[in-house]
Design a protein around this motif. Sequence first.
Motif, short mmCIF file in Angstrom:
data_model
loop_
_atom_site.label_atom_id
_atom_site.label_comp_id
_atom_site.label_asym_id
_atom_site.label_seq_id
_atom_site.Cartn_x
_atom_site.Cartn_y
_atom_site.Cartn_z
N GLU A 59 0.82 -1.21 0.00
CA GLU A 59 0.00 0.00 0.00
C GLU A 59 0.85 1.27 0.00
O GLU A 59 0.60 2.21 0.74
CB GLU A 59 -0.97 -0.02 1.18
CG GLU A 59 -1.95 -1.19 1.14
CD GLU A 59 -2.99 -1.14 2.23
OE1 GLU A 59 -3.08 -0.11 2.92
OE2 GLU A 59 -3.71 -2.14 2.40
N GLU A 100 3.87 0.27 9.60
CA GLU A 100 2.52 0.29 9.05
C GLU A 100 2.09 -1.09 8.58
O GLU A 100 0.94 -1.49 8.78
CB GLU A 100 2.44 1.29 7.89
CG GLU A 100 2.56 2.74 8.32
CD GLU A 100 2.59 3.69 7.13
OE1 GLU A 100 2.60 3.20 5.97
OE2 GLU A 100 2.59 4.93 7.34
N SER A 101 3.01 -1.81 7.98
CA SER A 101 2.71 -3.16 7.50
C SER A 101 2.42 -4.10 8.67
O SER A 101 1.49 -4.91 8.62
CB SER A 101 3.88 -3.70 6.68
OG SER A 101 3.61 -5.00 6.21
N ARG A 104 -1.01 -3.26 10.06
CA ARG A 104 -2.05 -3.75 9.16
C ARG A 104 -2.20 -5.26 9.28
O ARG A 104 -3.32 -5.79 9.30
CB ARG A 104 -1.70 -3.35 7.72
CG ARG A 104 -2.75 -3.68 6.69
CD ARG A 104 -2.48 -2.98 5.38
NE ARG A 104 -1.20 -3.33 4.80
CZ ARG A 104 -0.16 -2.51 4.70
NH1 ARG A 104 -0.24 -1.28 5.21
NH2 ARG A 104 0.96 -2.90 4.14
N LYS A 107 -3.99 -6.14 12.54
CA LYS A 107 -5.41 -5.79 12.45
C LYS A 107 -6.16 -6.84 11.63
O LYS A 107 -7.23 -7.31 12.04
CB LYS A 107 -5.56 -4.41 11.81
CG LYS A 107 -7.00 -3.91 11.66
CD LYS A 107 -7.00 -2.49 11.14
CE LYS A 107 -8.43 -1.95 11.01
NZ LYS A 107 -9.20 -2.62 9.94
N GLU A 108 -5.62 -7.20 10.49
CA GLU A 108 -6.25 -8.21 9.64
C GLU A 108 -6.34 -9.55 10.36
O GLU A 108 -7.37 -10.23 10.31
CB GLU A 108 -5.48 -8.36 8.33
CG GLU A 108 -5.58 -7.17 7.40
CD GLU A 108 -4.71 -7.34 6.17
OE1 GLU A 108 -3.89 -8.30 6.13
OE2 GLU A 108 -4.84 -6.53 5.23
N GLN A 228 -6.17 -13.21 3.31
CA GLN A 228 -5.49 -12.48 4.38
C GLN A 228 -5.03 -13.42 5.48
O GLN A 228 -5.44 -14.58 5.52
CB GLN A 228 -6.44 -11.43 4.96
CG GLN A 228 -6.81 -10.32 4.00
CD GLN A 228 -7.68 -9.26 4.64
OE1 GLN A 228 -8.23 -9.45 5.73
NE2 GLN A 228 -7.81 -8.12 3.99
#
Length: 266
Positions: A59, A100-101, A104, A107-108, A228
């Motif tokens: 992203e 950030e990765s 993420r 969270k996923e 995911q």
Amino acid sequence: MKSLIKMTLVSGAIVLALAGCDDKNSSNKITISTDAQKEAYALGSSFATYMKSNLEQNEIKPDQKYLISGFNETFRDASQLSKDEVKTILDAFGKRIQEESKARFEKEKAENTTSGDKFRTEFAKQDGVKQTKSGLLYQIIQEGSDRHPTAQDTVIVHYTGTLIDGRKFDSSYDRSEPATFPLNGVIKGWTEGIQLIGVGGKIKLVVPPDLAYGDQSLPGQKDTAGIQPASTLVFEVELLGIDGDKNDKTQEIEPAQTQEQEQSAN
């Protein structure tokens, strides 16, 4: 978690890869004729494909104007930043992207764990659903013959794989031909589940993450969803035959017929 882009590639190959994006506002197109030109173009195309995929997976959306300027000016030995400044900036950039990765990913994983647990609990309440010791949930739609595969067999199947929200990530029906897999070379949920039916049988498998791809992420293709981390997967599988078994005839199934069967099964 997906592997992060190496910052050395970001500082070099990525600008080369996307430099051609500046041409989209221009009507000028180069003419490729010599072998040397073809080789150079192919190199740029390869860089672009690889780096575009990595950017999208992580992203990252760099400002193309500055990206291309950084490449062009540096290539002309006219960079506005020193090598030390570039290194410092990219080190900080790499750290931010990694953080950030990771956020993420966590969270996923948390969301998929919660939704997957809920889905499996509800599915287990349906008529005919059973659960193995490993946690695999299954519903036999059609038993099939007495000829069951073993983990050492190679099976011929038609199947559809979806996420718990119904989005499809893979289907042999869409490719209009059965798939052939060694049962000891696929995810654990398949190795265990396909042995539960005989040739000609059909089964629905709800596979928890630890019997599927665990915390891995798999990118989707053009018309399919990605997987995911910590995803529960749903498969409907028809066992058409066992490779090398002369006594069984592989049943060819038309895509239109299988779509109707899928709808009735749901």
